[in-house]
Scaffold this motif. Structure first.
Motif, PDB file in Angstrom:
ATOM      1  N   LEU A  17       0.870  -1.177   0.000  1.00 21.95           N
ATOM      2  CA  LEU A  17       0.000   0.000   0.000  1.00 21.95           C
ATOM      3  C   LEU A  17       0.904   1.223   0.000  1.00 21.95           C
ATOM      4  CD1 LEU A  17      -2.700   1.511   0.321  1.00 21.95           C
ATOM      5  CD2 LEU A  17      -2.508   1.111   2.789  1.00 21.95           C
ATOM      6  N   LEU A  18       0.806   2.046  -1.041  1.00 23.79           N
ATOM      7  CA  LEU A  18       1.651   3.235  -1.148  1.00 23.79           C
ATOM      8  C   LEU A  18       0.993   4.445  -0.500  1.00 23.79           C
ATOM      9  CD1 LEU A  18       2.853   2.696  -4.825  1.00 23.79           C
ATOM     10  CD2 LEU A  18       4.044   2.076  -2.695  1.00 23.79           C
ATOM     11  N   SER A  19      -0.319   4.610  -0.706  1.00 24.31           N
ATOM     12  CA  SER A  19      -1.020   5.739  -0.096  1.00 24.31           C
ATOM     13  C   SER A  19      -2.519   5.557  -0.243  1.00 24.31           C
ATOM     14  CB  SER A  19      -0.603   7.067  -0.747  1.00 24.31           C
ATOM     15  OG  SER A  19      -1.030   7.111  -2.098  1.00 24.31           O
ATOM     16  N   TYR A  20      -3.257   6.288   0.595  1.00 27.40           N
ATOM     17  CA  TYR A  20      -4.704   6.363   0.450  1.00 27.40           C
ATOM     18  C   TYR A  20      -5.194   7.642   1.109  1.00 27.40           C
ATOM     19  CZ  TYR A  20      -5.184   4.745   5.298  1.00 27.40           C
ATOM     20  OH  TYR A  20      -5.110   4.633   6.662  1.00 27.40           O
ATOM     21  N   ALA A  21      -6.356   8.106   0.660  1.00 25.71           N
ATOM     22  CA  ALA A  21      -6.958   9.329   1.201  1.00 25.71           C
ATOM     23  C   ALA A  21      -8.460   9.252   0.958  1.00 25.71           C
ATOM     24  CB  ALA A  21      -6.377  10.566   0.519  1.00 25.71           C
ATOM     25  N   ASP A  78     -12.360  11.731   1.365  1.00 25.87           N
ATOM     26  CA  ASP A  78     -13.146  12.913   1.705  1.00 25.87           C
ATOM     27  C   ASP A  78     -14.591  12.448   1.771  1.00 25.87           C
ATOM     28  OD1 ASP A  78     -11.145  15.175   1.480  1.00 25.87           O
ATOM     29  OD2 ASP A  78     -10.946  14.264  -0.498  1.00 25.87           O
ATOM     30  N   GLY A  79     -15.153  12.449   2.954  1.00 24.32           N
ATOM     31  CA  GLY A  79     -16.537  12.002   3.089  1.00 24.32           C
ATOM     32  C   GLY A  79     -16.679  10.556   2.682  1.00 24.32           C
ATOM     33  N   ASP A  80     -17.494  10.303   1.655  1.00 29.27           N
ATOM     34  CA  ASP A  80     -17.748   8.926   1.231  1.00 29.27           C
ATOM     35  C   ASP A  80     -17.064   8.556  -0.089  1.00 29.27           C
ATOM     36  OD1 ASP A  80     -19.313  10.415  -0.457  1.00 29.27           O
ATOM     37  OD2 ASP A  80     -21.208   9.518   0.150  1.00 29.27           O
ATOM     38  N   THR A  81     -16.017   9.308  -0.466  1.00 26.56           N
ATOM     39  CA  THR A  81     -15.209   8.958  -1.633  1.00 26.56           C
ATOM     40  C   THR A  81     -13.735   8.966  -1.244  1.00 26.56           C
ATOM     41  OG1 THR A  81     -14.966  11.224  -2.444  1.00 26.56           O
ATOM     42  CG2 THR A  81     -16.876   9.965  -3.240  1.00 26.56           C
ATOM     43  N   GLY A  82     -12.960   8.159  -1.933  1.00 30.35           N
ATOM     44  CA  GLY A  82     -11.544   8.099  -1.612  1.00 30.35           C
ATOM     45  C   GLY A  82     -10.745   7.551  -2.784  1.00 30.35           C
ATOM     46  N   SER A  83      -9.442   7.434  -2.555  1.00 26.32           N
ATOM     47  CA  SER A  83      -8.546   6.885  -3.564  1.00 26.32           C
ATOM     48  C   SER A  83      -7.410   6.160  -2.861  1.00 26.32           C
ATOM     49  CB  SER A  83      -7.989   7.998  -4.459  1.00 26.32           C
ATOM     50  OG  SER A  83      -7.223   8.899  -3.680  1.00 26.32           O
ATOM     51  N   ALA A  84      -6.767   5.266  -3.605  1.00 24.70           N
ATOM     52  CA  ALA A  84      -5.624   4.535  -3.066  1.00 24.70           C
ATOM     53  C   ALA A  84      -4.646   4.252  -4.195  1.00 24.70           C
ATOM     54  CB  ALA A  84      -6.077   3.231  -2.419  1.00 24.70           C
ATOM     55  N   HIS A  85      -3.402   4.067  -3.813  1.00 21.80           N
ATOM     56  CA  HIS A  85      -2.305   3.791  -4.736  1.00 21.80           C
ATOM     57  C   HIS A  85      -1.572   2.584  -4.160  1.00 21.80           C
ATOM     58  CE1 HIS A  85       1.636   5.537  -6.635  1.00 21.80           C
ATOM     59  NE2 HIS A  85       1.129   4.582  -7.378  1.00 21.80           N
ATOM     60  N   VAL A  86      -1.522   1.483  -4.905  1.00 23.81           N
ATOM     61  CA  VAL A  86      -0.882   0.262  -4.439  1.00 23.81           C
ATOM     62  C   VAL A  86       0.015  -0.298  -5.530  1.00 23.81           C
ATOM     63  CG1 VAL A  86      -2.908  -0.259  -2.997  1.00 23.81           C
ATOM     64  CG2 VAL A  86      -2.663  -1.391  -5.211  1.00 23.81           C
ATOM     65  N   GLN A  87       0.854  -1.249  -5.145  1.00 22.33           N
ATOM     66  CA  GLN A  87       1.608  -1.967  -6.161  1.00 22.33           C
ATOM     67  C   GLN A  87       1.787  -3.419  -5.737  1.00 22.33           C
ATOM     68  OE1 GLN A  87       5.269   0.192  -6.727  1.00 22.33           O
ATOM     69  NE2 GLN A  87       6.337  -0.951  -5.162  1.00 22.33           N
ATOM     70  N   LEU A  88       1.843  -4.269  -6.739  1.00 27.36           N
ATOM     71  CA  LEU A  88       2.099  -5.692  -6.565  1.00 27.36           C
ATOM     72  C   LEU A  88       3.362  -6.005  -7.352  1.00 27.36           C
ATOM     73  CD1 LEU A  88      -1.481  -7.092  -7.271  1.00 27.36           C
ATOM     74  CD2 LEU A  88      -0.466  -6.630  -5.043  1.00 27.36           C
ATOM     75  N   THR A  89       4.427  -6.390  -6.666  1.00 28.23           N
ATOM     76  CA  THR A  89       5.696  -6.651  -7.329  1.00 28.23           C
ATOM     77  C   THR A  89       5.921  -8.159  -7.444  1.00 28.23           C
ATOM     78  OG1 THR A  89       6.585  -4.582  -6.467  1.00 28.23           O
ATOM     79  CG2 THR A  89       8.177  -6.202  -7.280  1.00 28.23           C
ATOM     80  N   PHE A  90       6.039  -8.618  -8.690  1.00 26.51           N
ATOM     81  CA  PHE A  90       6.337 -10.006  -8.999  1.00 26.51           C
ATOM     82  C   PHE A  90       7.805 -10.085  -9.400  1.00 26.51           C
ATOM     83  CE2 PHE A  90       1.842  -9.314  -9.611  1.00 26.51           C
ATOM     84  CZ  PHE A  90       1.247 -10.459  -9.102  1.00 26.51           C
ATOM     85  N   ASP A  91       8.304 -11.257  -9.755  1.00 25.20           N
ATOM     86  CA  ASP A  91       9.727 -11.412 -10.080  1.00 25.20           C
ATOM     87  C   ASP A  91      10.183 -10.542 -11.244  1.00 25.20           C
ATOM     88  OD1 ASP A  91      10.310 -13.135  -8.020  1.00 25.20           O
ATOM     89  OD2 ASP A  91      10.061 -14.947  -9.220  1.00 25.20           O
ATOM     90  N   THR A  92       9.390 -10.477 -12.315  1.00 22.92           N
ATOM     91  CA  THR A  92       9.848  -9.788 -13.525  1.00 22.92           C
ATOM     92  C   THR A  92       9.036  -8.544 -13.884  1.00 22.92           C
ATOM     93  OG1 THR A  92       8.507 -11.246 -14.913  1.00 22.92           O
ATOM     94  CG2 THR A  92      10.792 -11.927 -14.499  1.00 22.92           C
ATOM     95  N   PHE A  93       7.983  -8.266 -13.142  1.00 13.48           N
ATOM     96  CA  PHE A  93       7.159  -7.089 -13.416  1.00 13.48           C
ATOM     97  C   PHE A  93       6.432  -6.652 -12.157  1.00 13.48           C
ATOM     98  CE2 PHE A  93       4.379 -10.675 -13.949  1.00 13.48           C
ATOM     99  CZ  PHE A  93       3.164 -10.263 -13.430  1.00 13.48           C
ATOM    100  N   ARG A  94       5.858  -5.456 -12.227  1.00 15.16           N
ATOM    101  CA  ARG A  94       4.999  -4.994 -11.137  1.00 15.16           C
ATOM    102  C   ARG A  94       3.773  -4.331 -11.730  1.00 15.16           C
ATOM    103  NH1 ARG A  94       8.883  -0.609  -9.328  1.00 15.16           N
ATOM    104  NH2 ARG A  94       9.701  -2.415  -8.282  1.00 15.16           N
ATOM    105  N   PHE A  95       2.663  -4.487 -11.014  1.00 17.19           N
ATOM    106  CA  PHE A  95       1.445  -3.742 -11.325  1.00 17.19           C
ATOM    107  C   PHE A  95       1.380  -2.559 -10.381  1.00 17.19           C
ATOM    108  CE2 PHE A  95      -0.345  -7.926 -12.819  1.00 17.19           C
ATOM    109  CZ  PHE A  95      -0.485  -7.554 -14.135  1.00 17.19           C
TER     110      PHE A  95
END
Length: 128
Positions: free
Chosen positions: A78-82, A84-101
């Motif tokens: 989990l990189l970040s999240y925020a 406001d009221g009933d809406t939000g956002s998040a930034h995550v990553q999944l790192t595998f051996d040869t790539f990341r999402f």
């Protein structure tokens, strides 16, 4: 970030948001389809760019793709999240051996539960 006025409210919202994000972060690496389903709103969409074109899937289509994917070791983060009221956002990553999402989520709170309603994803190839 606008948050509830008291500390108890802030901590409760953080907890509720993290429940949803952890369903994704812990479910995706092991292909736990039911845990992934619990993180996403049933009407959610998943989008990415493939070969210069926007590609999108409904939640059932995405879950089918995950179920068919090869199981690989993965480091979720989990990189970040925020919110406001009933809406939000998040930034995550999944790192595998040869790539990341690298994923960005739009979140909404409905009936006391946070849901991912939109996921945009970037696949980054790793040089090893």
């Amino acid at each position: 970030m606008k948050t509830p006025a008291n500390k108890v409210g802030v901590e409760e919202e953080k907890h509720l948001i993290l429940l949803t994000l952890n369903d994704y972060l812990q479910g995706r690496p092991v292909k736990d389809i039911e845990r992934l389903r619990a993180a996403f709103h049933p009407d959610g969409y998943i989008r990415t760019i493939i070969a210069g074109k926007l590609v999108q899937w409904t939640l059932p289509q995405y879950l089918d793709l995950v179920a068919q994917a090869t199981l690989q070791a993965c480091q979720p983060e989990l990189l970040s999240y925020a919110w406001d009221g009933d809406t939000g956002s998040a930034h995550v990553q999944l790192t595998f051996d040869t790539f990341r999402f690298i994923d960005r989520f739009n979140l909404v709170k409905l009936d006391g539960k946070w849901w991912i309603v939109d996921k945009i994803s970037y696949r980054e190839e790793l040089q090893r």
